[in-house]
Design a protein around this motif. Structure first.
Motif, PDB file in Angstrom:
ATOM      1  N   PRO A 219       0.835  -1.210   0.000  1.00 16.85           N
ATOM      2  CA  PRO A 219       0.000   0.000   0.000  1.00 16.85           C
ATOM      3  C   PRO A 219       0.870   1.261   0.000  1.00 16.85           C
ATOM      4  CG  PRO A 219       0.044  -0.983   2.190  1.00 16.85           C
ATOM      5  CD  PRO A 219       0.810  -1.909   1.279  1.00 16.85           C
ATOM      6  N   LEU A 220       0.456   2.260  -0.756  1.00 14.36           N
ATOM      7  CA  LEU A 220       1.137   3.549  -0.795  1.00 14.36           C
ATOM      8  C   LEU A 220       0.137   4.628  -0.376  1.00 14.36           C
ATOM      9  CD1 LEU A 220       3.031   3.299  -4.212  1.00 14.36           C
ATOM     10  CD2 LEU A 220       3.950   2.898  -1.928  1.00 14.36           C
ATOM     11  N   GLU A 221       0.591   5.529   0.462  1.00  9.90           N
ATOM     12  CA  GLU A 221      -0.239   6.646   0.881  1.00  9.90           C
ATOM     13  C   GLU A 221       0.088   7.824  -0.035  1.00  9.90           C
ATOM     14  OE1 GLU A 221      -1.701   8.181   5.247  1.00  9.90           O
ATOM     15  OE2 GLU A 221       0.230   7.192   5.070  1.00  9.90           O
ATOM     16  N   ILE A 222      -0.924   8.586  -0.427  1.00 13.22           N
ATOM     17  CA  ILE A 222      -0.725   9.684  -1.365  1.00 13.22           C
ATOM     18  C   ILE A 222      -0.924  11.011  -0.640  1.00 13.22           C
ATOM     19  CG2 ILE A 222      -1.507  10.733  -3.524  1.00 13.22           C
ATOM     20  CD1 ILE A 222      -2.598   7.915  -4.278  1.00 13.22           C
ATOM     21  N   TYR A 223       0.074  11.886  -0.779  1.00 17.61           N
ATOM     22  CA  TYR A 223       0.036  13.221  -0.193  1.00 17.61           C
ATOM     23  C   TYR A 223       0.111  14.249  -1.309  1.00 17.61           C
ATOM     24  CZ  TYR A 223       1.342  10.979   4.245  1.00 17.61           C
ATOM     25  OH  TYR A 223       1.373  10.192   5.355  1.00 17.61           O
ATOM     26  N   THR A 224      -0.503  15.389  -1.094  1.00 19.31           N
ATOM     27  CA  THR A 224      -0.377  16.508  -2.019  1.00 19.31           C
ATOM     28  C   THR A 224      -0.057  17.761  -1.220  1.00 19.31           C
ATOM     29  OG1 THR A 224      -2.732  17.027  -1.905  1.00 19.31           O
ATOM     30  CG2 THR A 224      -2.043  15.527  -3.653  1.00 19.31           C
ATOM     31  N   ASP A 225       0.513  18.747  -1.899  1.00 18.07           N
ATOM     32  CA  ASP A 225       0.724  20.029  -1.232  1.00 18.07           C
ATOM     33  C   ASP A 225       0.270  21.159  -2.157  1.00 18.07           C
ATOM     34  OD1 ASP A 225       2.749  20.545  -3.039  1.00 18.07           O
ATOM     35  OD2 ASP A 225       4.365  20.444  -1.578  1.00 18.07           O
ATOM     36  N   ARG A 226       0.319  22.357  -1.657  1.00 20.60           N
ATOM     37  CA  ARG A 226      -0.191  23.516  -2.406  1.00 20.60           C
ATOM     38  C   ARG A 226       0.650  23.847  -3.629  1.00 20.60           C
ATOM     39  NH1 ARG A 226      -1.985  27.378   2.626  1.00 20.60           N
ATOM     40  NH2 ARG A 226      -3.625  25.972   3.322  1.00 20.60           N
ATOM     41  N   ASP A 227       1.871  23.366  -3.668  1.00 19.30           N
ATOM     42  CA  ASP A 227       2.750  23.631  -4.807  1.00 19.30           C
ATOM     43  C   ASP A 227       2.514  22.668  -5.964  1.00 19.30           C
ATOM     44  OD1 ASP A 227       3.984  25.671  -3.353  1.00 19.30           O
ATOM     45  OD2 ASP A 227       5.473  24.298  -2.512  1.00 19.30           O
ATOM     46  N   GLY A 228       1.532  21.784  -5.833  1.00 22.67           N
ATOM     47  CA  GLY A 228       1.216  20.842  -6.898  1.00 22.67           C
ATOM     48  C   GLY A 228       2.000  19.544  -6.840  1.00 22.67           C
ATOM     49  N   GLU A 229       2.742  19.335  -5.758  1.00 22.80           N
ATOM     50  CA  GLU A 229       3.510  18.095  -5.625  1.00 22.80           C
ATOM     51  C   GLU A 229       2.593  16.955  -5.179  1.00 22.80           C
ATOM     52  OE1 GLU A 229       7.971  19.508  -4.445  1.00 22.80           O
ATOM     53  OE2 GLU A 229       6.507  19.371  -2.829  1.00 22.80           O
ATOM     54  N   VAL A 230       2.826  15.791  -5.754  1.00 26.45           N
ATOM     55  CA  VAL A 230       2.144  14.564  -5.354  1.00 26.45           C
ATOM     56  C   VAL A 230       3.229  13.650  -4.819  1.00 26.45           C
ATOM     57  CG1 VAL A 230       0.765  12.595  -6.112  1.00 26.45           C
ATOM     58  CG2 VAL A 230       0.376  14.855  -7.133  1.00 26.45           C
ATOM     59  N   ILE A 231       3.057  13.189  -3.594  1.00 25.06           N
ATOM     60  CA  ILE A 231       4.083  12.377  -2.943  1.00 25.06           C
ATOM     61  C   ILE A 231       3.481  11.029  -2.568  1.00 25.06           C
ATOM     62  CG2 ILE A 231       5.637  12.223  -0.954  1.00 25.06           C
ATOM     63  CD1 ILE A 231       5.408  15.399  -0.928  1.00 25.06           C
ATOM     64  N   PHE A 232       4.154   9.974  -2.986  1.00 22.06           N
ATOM     65  CA  PHE A 232       3.773   8.624  -2.608  1.00 22.06           C
ATOM     66  C   PHE A 232       4.661   8.198  -1.452  1.00 22.06           C
ATOM     67  CE2 PHE A 232       2.430   8.826  -7.010  1.00 22.06           C
ATOM     68  CZ  PHE A 232       1.201   8.193  -6.981  1.00 22.06           C
ATOM     69  N   LYS A 233       4.061   7.697  -0.401  1.00 19.29           N
ATOM     70  CA  LYS A 233       4.823   7.237   0.761  1.00 19.29           C
ATOM     71  C   LYS A 233       4.360   5.825   1.100  1.00 19.29           C
ATOM     72  CE  LYS A 233       5.891   8.415   5.516  1.00 19.29           C
ATOM     73  NZ  LYS A 233       5.587   9.283   6.648  1.00 19.29           N
ATOM     74  N   LYS A 234       5.336   4.952   1.374  1.00 16.37           N
ATOM     75  CA  LYS A 234       4.965   3.597   1.767  1.00 16.37           C
ATOM     76  C   LYS A 234       4.102   3.674   3.006  1.00 16.37           C
ATOM     77  CE  LYS A 234       7.619   0.130   1.739  1.00 16.37           C
ATOM     78  NZ  LYS A 234       8.694  -0.831   1.937  1.00 16.37           N
ATOM     79  N   TYR A 235       3.009   2.941   2.990  1.00 21.55           N
ATOM     80  CA  TYR A 235       2.103   2.914   4.124  1.00 21.55           C
ATOM     81  C   TYR A 235       2.397   1.674   4.958  1.00 21.55           C
ATOM     82  CZ  TYR A 235      -2.138   2.425   6.864  1.00 21.55           C
ATOM     83  OH  TYR A 235      -3.022   2.273   7.900  1.00 21.55           O
ATOM     84  N   SER A 236       2.608   1.868   6.236  1.00 21.38           N
ATOM     85  CA  SER A 236       2.834   0.747   7.137  1.00 21.38           C
ATOM     86  C   SER A 236       1.648   0.612   8.080  1.00 21.38           C
ATOM     87  CB  SER A 236       4.106   0.966   7.967  1.00 21.38           C
ATOM     88  OG  SER A 236       4.194  -0.008   8.985  1.00 21.38           O
ATOM     89  N   PRO A 237       0.863  -0.451   7.919  1.00 24.33           N
ATOM     90  CA  PRO A 237      -0.253  -0.646   8.839  1.00 24.33           C
ATOM     91  C   PRO A 237       0.227  -0.760  10.285  1.00 24.33           C
ATOM     92  CG  PRO A 237      -0.228  -2.371   7.153  1.00 24.33           C
ATOM     93  CD  PRO A 237       0.953  -1.504   6.930  1.00 24.33           C
ATOM     94  N   MET A 238       1.435  -1.275  10.473  1.00 22.04           N
ATOM     95  CA  MET A 238       2.007  -1.402  11.815  1.00 22.04           C
ATOM     96  C   MET A 238       2.356  -0.029  12.393  1.00 22.04           C
ATOM     97  SD  MET A 238       2.108  -4.544  12.797  1.00 22.04           S
ATOM     98  CE  MET A 238       3.302  -4.408  14.111  1.00 22.04           C
ATOM     99  N   GLY A 239       2.677   0.923  11.532  1.00 18.93           N
ATOM    100  CA  GLY A 239       3.034   2.257  11.987  1.00 18.93           C
ATOM    101  C   GLY A 239       1.923   2.927  12.776  1.00 18.93           C
ATOM    102  N   GLU A 240       0.682   2.565  12.464  1.00 17.48           N
ATOM    103  CA  GLU A 240      -0.473   3.105  13.186  1.00 17.48           C
ATOM    104  C   GLU A 240      -0.482   2.655  14.648  1.00 17.48           C
ATOM    105  OE1 GLU A 240      -2.904   5.077  11.654  1.00 17.48           O
ATOM    106  OE2 GLU A 240      -1.597   5.055   9.908  1.00 17.48           O
ATOM    107  N   LEU A 241       0.225   1.591  14.944  1.00 17.71           N
ATOM    108  CA  LEU A 241       0.243   1.030  16.303  1.00 17.71           C
ATOM    109  C   LEU A 241       1.475   1.446  17.087  1.00 17.71           C
ATOM    110  CD1 LEU A 241      -0.878  -2.624  15.468  1.00 17.71           C
ATOM    111  CD2 LEU A 241      -2.293  -0.757  16.311  1.00 17.71           C
ATOM    112  N   GLY A 242       2.196   2.466  16.646  1.00 25.27           N
ATOM    113  CA  GLY A 242       3.472   2.854  17.237  1.00 25.27           C
ATOM    114  C   GLY A 242       3.508   2.928  18.751  1.00 25.27           C
ATOM    115  N   THR A 243       2.672   3.750  19.366  1.00 23.58           N
ATOM    116  CA  THR A 243       2.665   3.918  20.820  1.00 23.58           C
ATOM    117  C   THR A 243       2.242   2.625  21.509  1.00 23.58           C
ATOM    118  OG1 THR A 243       2.105   6.246  20.539  1.00 23.58           O
ATOM    119  CG2 THR A 243       1.731   5.298  22.715  1.00 23.58           C
ATOM    120  N   PHE A 244       1.195   2.018  20.987  1.00 26.49           N
ATOM    121  CA  PHE A 244       0.693   0.770  21.540  1.00 26.49           C
ATOM    122  C   PHE A 244       1.756  -0.325  21.461  1.00 26.49           C
ATOM    123  CE2 PHE A 244      -1.711  -3.224  20.856  1.00 26.49           C
ATOM    124  CZ  PHE A 244      -2.343  -3.300  22.089  1.00 26.49           C
ATOM    125  N   ALA A 245       2.429  -0.414  20.312  1.00 24.32           N
ATOM    126  CA  ALA A 245       3.487  -1.416  20.127  1.00 24.32           C
ATOM    127  C   ALA A 245       4.647  -1.155  21.091  1.00 24.32           C
ATOM    128  CB  ALA A 245       3.979  -1.415  18.686  1.00 24.32           C
TER     129      ALA A 245
END
Length: 179
Positions: A33-59
């Motif tokens: 899975p890739l997460e998609i970000y955009t900014d006001r300058d028209g940039e589109v950024i793909f970032k690897k999505y880690s489902p485990m990353g959502e559990l950071g504090t809990f983990a």
């Protein structure tokens, strides 16, 4: 941001191909899975999505509890890096990329227990810690990471308690991962 010099066109279905060299360098696999970000300058950024990353504090809290119970350093990893750690190794391993050997162990989808007969598996390749026992975290049929206990002693062998703790924690985390 670093320019690659590679230009790709969007096809009639809105798709763009990420070059093989970039996928290999960034450890992006088919189906990741890739997460998609955009900014006001028209940039589109793909970032690897880690489902485990959502559990950071809990983990992190779980790793602390596991480490105290087993008396060993504990690492909780996603498919690319250590997302939570506890014990003596914490500062050296937290957020480090995992070794190709550990990645291969996770892909095999079964618990790994070091038998003491060889040097064992390095967690990230750049520290003295070896994986004593590792249980893959499997959520919805996909390997999303692992729970590992670590040792600095190549001759150490895991006890049944450490093995069961890692399996239980991996099973528990698998139920909390959102894909």
């Amino acid at each position: 941001m670093k320019a690659t010099g590679i230009v790709r066109r969007i096809d009639d279905l809105g798709r763009v191909v990420i070059p093989k060299e970039i996928r290999r360098t960034m450890r992006i696999r088919e189906g990741d899975p890739l997460e998609i970000y955009t900014d006001r300058d028209g940039e589109v950024i793909f970032k690897k999505y880690s489902p485990m990353g959502e559990l950071g504090t809990f983990a992190g809290e779980l790793a602390e509890a596991l480490s105290r119970t087993a008396g060993l350093s504990c690492a909780i990893c996603d498919r690319d890096a250590v997302i939570a750690a506890a014990g003596g190794a914490k500062k050296e391993i937290l957020e480090k990329a995992i070794s190709p050997d550990l990645e291969l162990l996770m892909e095999q989808r079964h618990i790994y227990e070091h038998d003491g007969s060889d040097a064992g598996v390095s967690l990230s390749g750049s520290e003295p810690y070896r994986v004593l026992v590792a249980a893959p975290i499997i959520s919805e049929g996909d390997v999303t990471g692992c729970v590992a206990f670590l040792s600095e002693d190549d001759a150490s062998r895991p006890t049944e308690v450490e093995s069961k703790l890692s399996q239980t924690a991996a099973s528990f985390l698998a139920k909390h991962v959102t894909m």
